[in-house]
Design a protein around this motif. Sequence first.
Motif, PDB file in Angstrom:
ATOM      1  N   LEU A 118      32.002  28.663  33.829  1.00  0.00           N
ATOM      2  CA  LEU A 118      32.770  29.901  34.033  1.00  0.00           C
ATOM      3  C   LEU A 118      33.261  30.002  35.472  1.00  0.00           C
ATOM      4  O   LEU A 118      34.422  30.353  35.741  1.00  0.00           O
ATOM      5  N   PHE A 119      32.378  29.656  36.401  1.00  0.00           N
ATOM      6  CA  PHE A 119      32.763  29.699  37.810  1.00  0.00           C
ATOM      7  C   PHE A 119      33.869  28.687  38.091  1.00  0.00           C
ATOM      8  O   PHE A 119      34.819  28.961  38.816  1.00  0.00           O
ATOM      9  N   GLU A 120      33.721  27.482  37.514  1.00  0.00           N
ATOM     10  CA  GLU A 120      34.746  26.441  37.720  1.00  0.00           C
ATOM     11  C   GLU A 120      36.100  26.934  37.224  1.00  0.00           C
ATOM     12  O   GLU A 120      37.119  26.780  37.877  1.00  0.00           O
ATOM     13  N   GLU A 121      36.062  27.507  36.029  1.00  0.00           N
ATOM     14  CA  GLU A 121      37.302  27.967  35.389  1.00  0.00           C
ATOM     15  C   GLU A 121      37.962  29.040  36.254  1.00  0.00           C
ATOM     16  O   GLU A 121      39.165  29.058  36.448  1.00  0.00           O
ATOM     17  N   LEU A 122      37.134  29.917  36.767  1.00  0.00           N
ATOM     18  CA  LEU A 122      37.632  31.000  37.607  1.00  0.00           C
ATOM     19  C   LEU A 122      38.385  30.457  38.811  1.00  0.00           C
ATOM     20  O   LEU A 122      39.442  30.947  39.195  1.00  0.00           O
ATOM     21  N   LEU A 123      37.827  29.421  39.385  1.00  0.00           N
ATOM     22  CA  LEU A 123      38.428  28.877  40.599  1.00  0.00           C
ATOM     23  C   LEU A 123      39.617  27.981  40.290  1.00  0.00           C
ATOM     24  O   LEU A 123      40.485  27.792  41.117  1.00  0.00           O
TER      25      LEU A 123
ATOM     26  N   MET B 131      34.988  30.329  46.596  1.00  0.00           N
ATOM     27  CA  MET B 131      35.246  31.678  46.079  1.00  0.00           C
ATOM     28  C   MET B 131      35.732  32.607  47.179  1.00  0.00           C
ATOM     29  O   MET B 131      36.618  33.435  46.947  1.00  0.00           O
ATOM     30  N   ILE B 132      35.178  32.479  48.361  1.00  0.00           N
ATOM     31  CA  ILE B 132      35.609  33.337  49.466  1.00  0.00           C
ATOM     32  C   ILE B 132      37.072  33.050  49.798  1.00  0.00           C
ATOM     33  O   ILE B 132      37.866  33.966  50.058  1.00  0.00           O
ATOM     34  N   GLU B 133      37.416  31.769  49.769  1.00  0.00           N
ATOM     35  CA  GLU B 133      38.821  31.435  50.010  1.00  0.00           C
ATOM     36  C   GLU B 133      39.705  32.027  48.916  1.00  0.00           C
ATOM     37  O   GLU B 133      40.801  32.533  49.184  1.00  0.00           O
ATOM     38  N   ALA B 134      39.223  31.985  47.676  1.00  0.00           N
ATOM     39  CA  ALA B 134      39.981  32.572  46.565  1.00  0.00           C
ATOM     40  C   ALA B 134      40.187  34.063  46.795  1.00  0.00           C
ATOM     41  O   ALA B 134      41.266  34.602  46.524  1.00  0.00           O
ATOM     42  N   LEU B 135      39.159  34.733  47.309  1.00  0.00           N
ATOM     43  CA  LEU B 135      39.296  36.163  47.587  1.00  0.00           C
ATOM     44  C   LEU B 135      40.392  36.405  48.607  1.00  0.00           C
ATOM     45  O   LEU B 135      41.169  37.355  48.499  1.00  0.00           O
ATOM     46  N   GLY B 136      40.466  35.542  49.599  1.00  0.00           N
ATOM     47  CA  GLY B 136      41.517  35.672  50.619  1.00  0.00           C
ATOM     48  C   GLY B 136      42.892  35.549  49.994  1.00  0.00           C
ATOM     49  O   GLY B 136      43.800  36.354  50.276  1.00  0.00           O
ATOM     50  N   ARG B 137      43.039  34.553  49.133  1.00  0.00           N
ATOM     51  CA  ARG B 137      44.353  34.338  48.502  1.00  0.00           C
ATOM     52  C   ARG B 137      44.731  35.503  47.601  1.00  0.00           C
ATOM     53  O   ARG B 137      45.872  35.956  47.586  1.00  0.00           O
ATOM     54  N   LEU B 138      43.771  35.991  46.826  1.00  0.00           N
ATOM     55  CA  LEU B 138      44.056  37.099  45.905  1.00  0.00           C
ATOM     56  C   LEU B 138      44.391  38.368  46.672  1.00  0.00           C
ATOM     57  O   LEU B 138      45.304  39.107  46.307  1.00  0.00           O
ATOM     58  N   THR B 139      43.637  38.643  47.730  1.00  0.00           N
ATOM     59  CA  THR B 139      43.906  39.848  48.514  1.00  0.00           C
ATOM     60  C   THR B 139      45.312  39.782  49.094  1.00  0.00           C
ATOM     61  O   THR B 139      46.053  40.778  49.075  1.00  0.00           O
ATOM     62  N   ALA B 140      45.672  38.608  49.588  1.00  0.00           N
ATOM     63  CA  ALA B 140      47.023  38.439  50.134  1.00  0.00           C
ATOM     64  C   ALA B 140      48.060  38.620  49.039  1.00  0.00           C
ATOM     65  O   ALA B 140      49.084  39.274  49.243  1.00  0.00           O
TER      66      ALA B 140
ATOM     67  N   GLY C 200      32.214  37.666  40.598  1.00  0.00           N
ATOM     68  CA  GLY C 200      32.550  38.999  40.102  1.00  0.00           C
ATOM     69  C   GLY C 200      33.707  39.600  40.881  1.00  0.00           C
ATOM     70  O   GLY C 200      34.642  40.171  40.311  1.00  0.00           O
ATOM     71  N   LEU C 201      33.657  39.442  42.190  1.00  0.00           N
ATOM     72  CA  LEU C 201      34.736  39.990  43.026  1.00  0.00           C
ATOM     73  C   LEU C 201      36.056  39.255  42.779  1.00  0.00           C
ATOM     74  O   LEU C 201      37.124  39.873  42.723  1.00  0.00           O
ATOM     75  N   VAL C 202      35.990  37.934  42.625  1.00  0.00           N
ATOM     76  CA  VAL C 202      37.207  37.158  42.350  1.00  0.00           C
ATOM     77  C   VAL C 202      37.841  37.655  41.055  1.00  0.00           C
ATOM     78  O   VAL C 202      39.037  37.938  40.985  1.00  0.00           O
ATOM     79  N   LYS C 203      37.009  37.773  40.017  1.00  0.00           N
ATOM     80  CA  LYS C 203      37.533  38.201  38.715  1.00  0.00           C
ATOM     81  C   LYS C 203      38.135  39.606  38.818  1.00  0.00           C
ATOM     82  O   LYS C 203      39.188  39.883  38.258  1.00  0.00           O
ATOM     83  N   LEU C 204      37.444  40.473  39.531  1.00  0.00           N
ATOM     84  CA  LEU C 204      37.917  41.853  39.657  1.00  0.00           C
ATOM     85  C   LEU C 204      39.264  41.891  40.384  1.00  0.00           C
ATOM     86  O   LEU C 204      40.191  42.595  39.978  1.00  0.00           O
ATOM     87  N   LEU C 205      39.385  41.108  41.440  1.00  0.00           N
ATOM     88  CA  LEU C 205      40.663  41.079  42.162  1.00  0.00           C
ATOM     89  C   LEU C 205      41.775  40.514  41.282  1.00  0.00           C
ATOM     90  O   LEU C 205      42.928  40.949  41.364  1.00  0.00           O
ATOM     91  N   GLU C 206      41.424  39.549  40.446  1.00  0.00           N
ATOM     92  CA  GLU C 206      42.421  39.012  39.512  1.00  0.00           C
ATOM     93  C   GLU C 206      42.928  40.115  38.603  1.00  0.00           C
ATOM     94  O   GLU C 206      44.133  40.255  38.379  1.00  0.00           O
ATOM     95  N   LEU C 207      41.992  40.897  38.069  1.00  0.00           N
ATOM     96  CA  LEU C 207      42.375  41.979  37.163  1.00  0.00           C
ATOM     97  C   LEU C 207      43.191  43.039  37.899  1.00  0.00           C
ATOM     98  O   LEU C 207      44.138  43.599  37.351  1.00  0.00           O
ATOM     99  N   VAL C 208      42.827  43.302  39.140  1.00  0.00           N
ATOM    100  CA  VAL C 208      43.582  44.271  39.939  1.00  0.00           C
ATOM    101  C   VAL C 208      44.994  43.747  40.163  1.00  0.00           C
ATOM    102  O   VAL C 208      45.981  44.456  39.996  1.00  0.00           O
ATOM    103  N   ARG C 209      45.077  42.476  40.523  1.00  0.00           N
ATOM    104  CA  ARG C 209      46.384  41.888  40.792  1.00  0.00           C
ATOM    105  C   ARG C 209      47.255  41.898  39.546  1.00  0.00           C
ATOM    106  O   ARG C 209      48.450  42.160  39.607  1.00  0.00           O
ATOM    107  N   ASN C 210      46.637  41.596  38.388  1.00  0.00           N
ATOM    108  CA  ASN C 210      47.423  41.565  37.152  1.00  0.00           C
ATOM    109  C   ASN C 210      47.663  42.947  36.581  1.00  0.00           C
ATOM    110  O   ASN C 210      48.411  43.089  35.622  1.00  0.00           O
TER     111      ASN C 210
END
Lengths: 343, 98, 381
Positions: B65-70, C24-33, C235-245
């Motif tokens: 799940l984590f992989e997919e997310l990223l 994941m932290i990098e992903a958060l940066g990209r999503l926030t941007a 969890g935060l990455v997924k939440l930001l994705e949902l916010v963005r979408n």
Amino acid sequence: MNGGEDRIGLKHGAGGRAMRALIEEVCLRGLAGSAAAGGIGLAAMDDGAAIQVGDRWLVVTTDSHVVQPIFFPGGDIGRLAVSGTVNDLAVMGATEVTALTCSLIIEEGFSRTDLERVYASLRAASEEAGAPIVTGDTKVMGRGEIDGLVLNTAGVAFCSRPVPDAGLAPGDALIVTGTIGDHGMAILAARHALSLDGDLSSDVAPINGLVRAALDAGGDGITAMKDPTRGGLSSALHEMAAKSRVGVIVEEAAVPVRPEVRAAADLLGIDPLVMACEGKAILGVRPGAAEAVLTALRAHPLGRVAARIGRCTDRHPGAVVLDTGYGRRILAEPEGEPLPRIC
Amino acid sequence: MCLGVPGKVVAIDGNCATVDFWGVRRQVLLDVVDEPVAVGDYVLNHVGYAIRRIPESEIGETLALFEELLAQDGSGDLMAADVRAEIAGTGAGPDDQS
Amino acid sequence: MTSPDPHAAFRELKFRDPVRARAMIEALGRLTAAIGRSPVSLMHVCGSHEQAIAKYGLRAVLPSALKVIMGPGCPVCVTDTREVDEGVALARQGVHIATYGDMLRVPGTVMSLADAQADGAKVHIVYSAGQAVELARRLDAPLVFFATGFETTAVATAAIVLQGLPANLSILSAHKYIPPAMDLVAATPGLAVEGFLAAGHAATITGWGVFEPFAARHRLPVVVAGFEPLDILAGLVKLLELVRNGTPEVANMYPRCVTRAGNLRAQEALWEVFEPATGRWRGIADVAGGNLALREKYAGADARRRYVIDVEPLARHGSRALAESCLCGSIMAGIKSPTDCPLFGAACTPEHPVGACMVSSEGTCKIWHQYGGYPDLGGVA
């Protein structure tokens, strides 16, 4: 309020901020005259005092021991009493102990067999450290007037160079001699209430031999030393950082912690970094001497997992920053401790 | 109050399990766990009760799940190439903290 | 990637790989941007989430445009002053009290249980509900279990009631139920929160289905997250994705513990013994259905029925002057942060707390103070 302005509370003995404040406000006030110039006196609130005598230094320290339970996995109050004082002398740079004193205050009704057991431990630890117990005192108080047994030890030793806990400089490496939090966790686990079953033993041991090995290898390169007892690594680092006026950065992943201790800590929501150690030392070491000191420590049976855990910086003096591997945070100083008496 | 902490069941006596939390063991009651628990199962413990039997298959599935997310996100690969390479190179085991 | 080596599989339960964390932290940066707003505010409602975020030092490395706020997720902090007074009054009436450690030092109108204890009252700390039962069996005296915590913890209380309490034991329930409070906060006018991170262990019990009406009603995404570093970040990455979408749905990022229906056996026990009731949440006001009260059927186990609890001598004192400056209410609602409070770190510290947020290990103020008061290391490093 618990431990309010006019009453001493348990937190005042816990080794954290509250205790330091009490010492500063009450104990130091009016006790003028510390050691002669250049010495380490009461105001330094170091592990001991160092007084110049001719071309040598006399190092003196004293400790009282009130641990409950008296017998715990890995040791007992007797072993603790000797190790605590020997180690305080050792981290001041005085590893050849001239003499120890040992005073007991015993509660009426205390078991004679238990007392003999404690004495046997005292003798064994004294031999192990090469620290003869030369004099002492014994008192008995009425049932209920004291809790079981209280021990006080004092120690004297000579050394050629006292090592303060305030000597860190930016760039110095921080080395810990082994796993942390063992004693604190062992005591906690020994309390029935937690119902934790595992190999959680105290690390209580005299480490003057270990420190000697480090000093022989590092010499003047060892700038500061401290033993992390109450309040654990966190308290000790805070004191060292504050007194030396440097900032400290610790890499959490580099700090050695036994898996059992980490597991217990996770379960209880406690940080191993604030749990007491009774057989460990923290050393501040000039970068050039760090490898030699680590090698010497690891060659010693008590220092096998010695590790470099951090460094000193001129930024954020007095603050200890923890790199968690995921992020960074301040390692805050523990305050009063709601946990049982552990040393 | 304690977190919910996962551990492995090493013994069961009636409704009471002995659970190993990576080196320390504790008694955990099974009164309210959602599925029958056997020795060798992983459970989530909260204030002395098992509140979930964690299926072992879920460990791999969570990592997936984590992989997919990223890996997805519409706008492309969220994981930088160097990080992806690092994971591939190490064989992707999580860190050993001991 | 379940490995044949049981120890490796075991370790993987801990989900602490720093390499994936960094990704994941990098992903958060990209999503926030990509979202483009600053700040983007997300709210969680769980003291254990705040503890984990603070412990792992995550705020220091989150993108600066991302604000993760703690809402009313500390069950001890929201325990009303009157409820604390009930415990204190009972203690002073000579009844033994058992409670979880956090509750000990929470200030009531006049004093905390710890103060009562210092004055001679018999207050015992327990680490599990089962321990309260064991204690009752050992004591030859009446014992009241002052039971605090959200629904996750209430399950344990329900379990011991269903087992049959020893005759000398009764329950003073201060348990709380979190979904109604989330509703209240989400309905606050002018709320800038764009998504909610739901508490993984409460959801283990209730299931993630309970958040679907919430998401639909407030048009806000909800992500259920666990407590390991990777769980929170994912969890935060997924939440930001949902916010963005712009999708107000519920996503479960903690499938190893949380299902849609939840733990039915635990729910049965919970609702057999407890029913939702309106109660005052300290600092927030009345929350309809936010308290868990013992059902009539279990009146025999209810300390409020068994004893006449006289809180008037305590309540009469009125609030202390300092308490009026206390911002716990706003902090718990996520409107203010501890550093906004003039008392934080000065008149209010863990040694002498003014508000409950500074006492409980799950309180925002206590956590911030414990971790140095600088969660993002601003001004320090």
